[in-house]
Design a protein around this motif. Structure first.
Motif, PDB file in Angstrom:
ATOM      1  N   PRO A  35      -2.525   6.809  12.218  1.00  0.00           N
ATOM      2  CA  PRO A  35      -1.490   6.782  13.258  1.00  0.00           C
ATOM      3  C   PRO A  35      -1.151   8.189  13.737  1.00  0.00           C
ATOM      4  N   SER A  36      -0.745   8.279  14.992  1.00  0.00           N
ATOM      5  CA  SER A  36      -0.354   9.597  15.504  1.00  0.00           C
ATOM      6  C   SER A  36       0.998  10.019  14.936  1.00  0.00           C
TER       7      SER A  36
ATOM      8  N   LYS B  75      -2.336  -8.403  18.375  1.00  0.00           N
ATOM      9  CA  LYS B  75      -3.436  -7.429  18.232  1.00  0.00           C
ATOM     10  C   LYS B  75      -3.188  -6.602  16.994  1.00  0.00           C
TER      11      LYS B  75
ATOM     12  N   GLY C 220       3.149  -4.202  19.788  1.00  0.00           N
ATOM     13  CA  GLY C 220       3.307  -2.854  20.355  1.00  0.00           C
ATOM     14  C   GLY C 220       4.743  -2.414  20.511  1.00  0.00           C
TER      15      GLY C 220
ATOM     16  N   ASP D 152       5.219   6.344  16.731  1.00  0.00           N
ATOM     17  CA  ASP D 152       6.046   5.134  16.545  1.00  0.00           C
ATOM     18  C   ASP D 152       7.207   5.389  15.590  1.00  0.00           C
TER      19      ASP D 152
ATOM     20  N   LYS E 170      10.602   0.049  19.856  1.00  0.00           N
ATOM     21  CA  LYS E 170      10.203   1.173  20.728  1.00  0.00           C
ATOM     22  C   LYS E 170       9.082   0.722  21.660  1.00  0.00           C
TER      23      LYS E 170
ATOM     24  N   ALA F 267      -1.017  -0.241  21.601  1.00  0.00           N
ATOM     25  CA  ALA F 267      -2.471  -0.185  21.442  1.00  0.00           C
ATOM     26  C   ALA F 267      -3.229  -0.955  22.513  1.00  0.00           C
TER      27      ALA F 267
ATOM     28  N   THR G  27      -3.250  -2.907  15.757  1.00  0.00           N
ATOM     29  CA  THR G  27      -3.334  -1.529  16.251  1.00  0.00           C
ATOM     30  C   THR G  27      -4.539  -0.801  15.645  1.00  0.00           C
TER      31      THR G  27
ATOM     32  N   HIS H 240      -3.007   6.057  22.664  1.00  0.00           N
ATOM     33  CA  HIS H 240      -4.399   6.387  22.353  1.00  0.00           C
ATOM     34  C   HIS H 240      -4.693   7.883  22.510  1.00  0.00           C
TER      35      HIS H 240
HETATM   36  O1  PMV Z   1       0.695  -0.798  19.392  1.00  0.00           O
HETATM   37  P1  PMV Z   1       1.476   0.184  18.636  1.00  0.00           P
HETATM   38  O2  PMV Z   1       2.923   0.069  18.835  1.00  0.00           O
HETATM   39  O3  PMV Z   1       1.141   0.210  17.185  1.00  0.00           O
HETATM   40  O4  PMV Z   1       1.148   1.640  19.228  1.00  0.00           O
HETATM   41  C1  PMV Z   1      -0.060   2.271  18.943  1.00  0.00           C
HETATM   42  C2  PMV Z   1      -0.142   3.562  19.676  1.00  0.00           C
HETATM   43  C3  PMV Z   1      -1.509   4.250  19.561  1.00  0.00           C
HETATM   44  O5  PMV Z   1      -1.418   5.442  20.327  1.00  0.00           O
HETATM   45  C4  PMV Z   1      -2.613   3.382  20.115  1.00  0.00           C
HETATM   46  C5  PMV Z   1      -1.811   4.614  18.123  1.00  0.00           C
HETATM   47  C6  PMV Z   1      -0.964   5.732  17.571  1.00  0.00           C
HETATM   48  O6  PMV Z   1      -0.985   5.879  16.330  1.00  0.00           O
HETATM   49  O7  PMV Z   1      -0.305   6.475  18.306  1.00  0.00           O
END
Ligand code: PMV
Length: 318
Positions: free
Chosen positions: A149-150, A190, A106, A153, A11, A277, A192, A18
């Motif tokens: 986490p929101s 990175k 990401g 994902d 995804k 992230a 997250t 954020h």
């Molecule tokens: O980098 P990823 O795919 O783990 O996306 C993180 C998205 C954030 O908004 C930074 C964190 C979240 O939990 O939504």
């Protein structure tokens, strides 16, 4: 021999990373051509259960006490399912997992493994799995990896469809027009959880400034959703560029991502931004059409992308 299979997509977040942690909407889309796959085979019931992560070249016994650190995620998911009262036998099966999703970039690699394992283990023990349960269980697993986490994902990976997501609210499935996206991996890994924690402390130090930035990002997610549904390339691209400006202001971009974003825009992309992230990982650019996507992809490769992917939004469900 009884074999079952499952597969889930990667995804990317098109808008709202954020800010979504602070209650703003996000728009995320599956990357249907980049996937994680699992195959489960029933073997002689006296034989020890084995997990094989073929892309990581790791094979281990499910009952083993010492688990290779690279497959910690897989192991945690399995233990989690056992704690959910799922009876997974310690013998008589072999699970093969293969993922084309780059790790820590990401593109949802951890969410994909969580969703994949929850799905295939339910199939294996013949327990029906409703979408709500898949999302709830995979969210619990995401918490192990990212702290707070929101949920965007695991939701987009589980549904395999574009989603409009607000934390704690029912998600909406989107039906976008056709769009051609090119994703570039800047080659920097990175974590997250670390980036989210940094943003949280910056927010704590200046709630007014960050609150306003998150609000603006949320507005772009609301606008971007309409552009997606209306098939407006220019509008969508402009919204992506604006979102990137705001992501710079919350200090989650980096030189390597900026380099790829500039390369994509110089190649004529309608818009480009980091996705996920930030501080590493991937960026996404909006191309004008499939042919143009090839040019943008080439530009990213020439600019030093560690990896690049082309995807279009409408495939399986057009
Ligand atoms: O980098 P990823 O795919 O783990 O996306 C993180 C998205 C954030 O908004 C930074 C964190 C979240 O939990 O939504």
């Amino acid at each position: 021999m009884h074999t079952i299979t499952a597969s889930v997509p990667a995804k990317i977040i098109l808008f709202g990373e954020h800010a979504v942690v602070y209650g703003q909407p996000a728009v995320a889309v599956p990357v249907l051509d980049v996937r994680a796959h699992a195959e489960m085979i029933r073997i002689d019931e006296r034989e020890t259960a084995v997990i094989h992560a073929s892309d990581l070249e790791i094979q281990y016994e499910f009952a083993a006490q010492k688990i290779p650190s690279k497959v910690k995620h897989i192991d945690e998911a399995m233990r989690f399912l056992i704690r959910q009262q799922m009876e997974i036998p310690e013998t008589g099966w072999r699970l093969d997992i293969r993922s084309d999703i780059p790790i820590g970039r990401g593109m949802g690699s951890s969410a994909a493994i969580s969703v994949l394992l929850i799905r295939i283990m339910h199939q294996f023990v013949s327990i029906p799995l409703a979408m709500d349960d898949l999302i709830r269980l995979s969210y619990e697993l995401e918490k192990y990896h990212h702290g707070t986490p929101s949920g965007v994902d695991n939701t987009v990976v589980a549904t395999s469809q574009p989603v409009y997501f607000i934390k704690g609210e029912p998600f909406e499935l989107l039906e976008p027009a056709q769009f051609h996206l090119v994703i570039g991996d800047c080659g920097i890994g990175k974590k997250t959880g670390d980036v989210v924690a940094d943003v949280a402390s910056a927010y704590k130090n200046d709630e007014k400034k960050y609150g306003e930035l998150f609000q603006c990002i949320g507005d772009l997610a609301r606008f971007g959703r309409l552009m997606l549904e209306n098939g407006d390339h220019e509008g969508l691209g402009a919204a992506m560029n604006s979102n990137q400006t705001l992501l710079r202001q919350i200090n989650v971009s980096c030189d390597e991502l900026e380099n790829l974003i500039s390369a994509a825009l110089s190649a004529g992309a309608c818009g480009a931004k980091l996705c996920g992230a930030g501080r590493g990982g991937c960026m996404v650019a909006l191309a004008k059409n499939e042919q143009h996507a090839g040019k943008v992809k080439q530009a990213l490769d020439n600019a030093g992308a560690a990896n690049s992917f082309y995807t279009r939004l409408k495939q399986e469900f057009q």
